[in-house]
Design an enzyme around this catalytic site. Structure first.
Site, PDB file in Angstrom:
ATOM      1  N   ASP A  99     -49.289  80.462  32.563  1.00 24.28           N
ATOM      2  CA  ASP A  99     -48.749  79.962  33.832  1.00 24.28           C
ATOM      3  C   ASP A  99     -49.792  79.888  34.941  1.00 24.28           C
ATOM      4  O   ASP A  99     -49.760  79.005  35.782  1.00 24.28           O
ATOM      5  CB  ASP A  99     -47.575  80.828  34.299  1.00 24.28           C
ATOM      6  N   TYR A 115     -41.555  86.786  37.669  1.00 29.08           N
ATOM      7  CA  TYR A 115     -40.693  85.605  37.773  1.00 29.08           C
ATOM      8  C   TYR A 115     -39.224  86.012  37.716  1.00 29.08           C
ATOM      9  O   TYR A 115     -38.474  85.535  36.873  1.00 29.08           O
ATOM     10  CB  TYR A 115     -41.047  84.582  36.681  1.00 29.08           C
ATOM     11  N   GLU A 167     -55.093  82.388  43.368  1.00 22.76           N
ATOM     12  CA  GLU A 167     -54.663  82.132  41.989  1.00 22.76           C
ATOM     13  C   GLU A 167     -54.063  80.740  41.854  1.00 22.76           C
ATOM     14  O   GLU A 167     -53.209  80.348  42.643  1.00 22.76           O
ATOM     15  CB  GLU A 167     -53.643  83.179  41.533  1.00 22.76           C
ATOM     16  N   ASP A 221     -53.493  84.604  34.326  1.00 25.83           N
ATOM     17  CA  ASP A 221     -53.414  85.643  33.301  1.00 25.83           C
ATOM     18  C   ASP A 221     -53.177  84.995  31.940  1.00 25.83           C
ATOM     19  O   ASP A 221     -53.314  83.786  31.780  1.00 25.83           O
ATOM     20  CB  ASP A 221     -52.325  86.662  33.646  1.00 25.83           C
TER      21      ASP A 221
END
Length: 520
Positions: free
Chosen positions: A97, A248, A488, A100
């Protein structure tokens, strides 16, 4: 692929060998075309075509699984080749996603829906990038088909996020547990299931003309997955809270995804069952709520815009209210208008929250351009308490947001990696920050990479096209690798921008749509 998903009042049969008079997406090239402009601006402040290319290329850097020979982000290698083996299911593939090495199904599905919507609305403007956009979608849908192969079960995550985050290692070196998490009728997840149904349905429209067999597989699976989502109701973060939160969590509940999923199935199937579902359940699913944030968690605004098209363009009177619901969202964004509630930085960037704010900038820009297209087709406007807002105004606001992202901001910083003369050098991304397999074939152990993560050295591998979380409410951006809120990247930041950039590249004269463009 999306050869014919612009359902304007004129029904046009698209073929891969379209005549010189009809564009493949089903609109004639003349002044009624909502993309047509009599005069292209002579000067564009940005190379939107270049940014479009890079925004799609980024997805190759996020790929998990066995990489194809056509892989252009060559510093990446195969990874996650045994994913799913612990539960005897093939879950190889899909996308990481963000920075990571976890595959989270909820944001991956939303990414897929938004990439598909980008192609459906603006694919006819993408020219050579359309094939790359389709491949980015298919990389996701191939995985989502695997994750939904078993009836009334969806495999929604591969990798333990807490254990993954305890390491700073390349995906090619992963040695953290590749735990698999699922929702089923005993531990339901209507949110992730309905979003997955939306993704499959939207993607089926992308491939309907050019790969009808694959498209039928996608839409059949979407129907089945939505039935599961609706029948066994519950938020997936109830049963999986330890593993999906706080990463999430389904903070907005699952009602928004049920409305969103039904809207996409209505669009994909034209089955009156879904229109009836929306009419009966729309209010209880939050159609009229005043929540004006659109992203991986809350889909209400997207559903309102999507359903407004059925009224504005297809003249479906029963969905009249969705024009008003969509207008309420638009009015919340207009500075100085009655009911305006949006916050902007001193430099002019829409600011929703400190964590990955740029995702809301890209999703909102896409919705503004898409709604402007619908309004233009219907020859109507938005009325915000007496303030008339035209489609042109919406396009101007969207362009300003995208231009800020690309470098028109107080820091003169492009927030897209690899675009422009100045962009983030230390993004929060394991694969980008560590030496590639080519330059460092030996394994980099779990915690060994933290010395790099905490350093000030630029990332050695340029994750071209990645859009980071962006500046704070004062337009400040420290470019610190440890600052995941601002530094990120994520797939769902890029996905809606793909459509917005295609529109802007075309409207500035950088992409000319040929009448016989070989879309298929």
């Amino acid at each position: 692929m999306a050869c014919a998903n612009f359902s304007f009042t004129l029904l046009v049969l698209c073929s891969c060998f379209a005549t010189s008079f009809i564009a493949c997406h089903g609109f004639p090239v003349h002044h009624n075309n909502p993309f047509h402009h009599r005069h292209h601006p002579r000067f564009a402040s940005h190379n939107y075509r270049d940014a479009l290319t890079k925004s799609i290329l980024f997805f190759e850097g996020q790929r998990s699984g066995k990489l194809p020979s056509s892989q252009r982000m060559t510093w990446r290698r195969d990874s996650g080749l045994t994913d799913g083996s612990t539960v005897h299911v093939d879950l190889v593939g899909g996308y990481y996603d963000a920075g990571d090495n976890v595959k989270f199904g909820f944001p991956m599905a939303f990414t897929t829906t938004m990439l598909s919507w980008s192609v459906l609305e603006f694919g006819g403007l993408m020219k050579g990038e359309l094939q790359n956009a389709r491949e980015a979608i298919r990389w996701a849908t191939d995985y989502l088909l695997k994750a939904t192969a078993h009836t009334d079960t969806i495999y929604v995550q591969v990798g333990n996020a807490n254990k993954d985050h305890a390491c700073w290692e390349r995906p090619e070196d992963m040695d953290t547990p590749r735990s698999v998490f699922k929702v089923d009728k005993h531990s339901p997840g209507s949110d992730v299931a309905a979003e997955t149904a939306a993704a499959l349905a939207a993607a089926s429209l992308v491939f309907r003309r050019c790969d009808p067999t694959y498209a039928k597989l996608l839409v059949r699976r979407a129907i089945r997955v939505f039935q599961f989502a609706d029948k066994y109701r519950g938020a997936y973060s109830n049963g999986l809270k330890r593993f999906v939160c706080p990463f999430y969590c389904s903070y907005s509940g699952y009602e928004d995804e049920l409305l969103w999923g039904a809207a996409w199935l209505h669009k994909a199937t034209k089955n009156p069952t879904y229109l009836n579902y929306i009419q009966v359940n729309g209010q209880t699913l939050g159609a009229a709520q005043f929540d004006n944030t659109f992203g991986w968690d809350n889909k209400h605004v997207g559903a309102r815009i999507l359903l407004s098209k059925a009224f504005l363009v297809q003249k479906l009177q029963s969905l009249h209210d969705y024009k008003g619901h969509a207008d309420n969202f638009i009015c919340s964004l207009i500075p100085g208008a009655p009911f305006s509630s949006a916050q902007y930085t001193p430099g002019g960037l829409l600011f929703k929250m400190s964590d990955s704010n740029m995702q809301y900038v890209t999703s909102t820009s896409f919705l503004l351009l898409t709604y402007a297209k619908y309004l233009t087709s219907a020859r109507t406007v938005v009325n915000c308490g007496g303030t008339v807002v035209t489609p042109k105004r919406l396009r101007t606001i969207a362009k300003k947001q995208v231009d800020y992202l690309l470098g028109d901001n107080p820091l003169k910083m492009s927030y897209m990696v690899g675009y422009g003369p100045r962009y983030p050098q230390r993004i929060h991304h394991r694969g980008s920050s560590l030496p590639s397999i080519t330059t460092h074939p030996g394994k980099i152990q779990c915690t060994s990479g933290f010395s790099v993560m905490n350093s000030q050295s630029p990332n050695p591998n340029v994750l071209v096209g990645a859009i980071v979380g962006g500046p704070d409410e004062h337009d400040r951006f420290p470019d610190e690798r440890s600052d995941y809120e601002q530094s990120e990247p994520a797939t769902y930041i890029n996905a809606p921008l793909v459509g917005a950039l295609a529109y802007l590249a075309h409207s500035s004269g950088q992409l000319e749509v040929l009448a016989a463009s070989p879309i298929c």
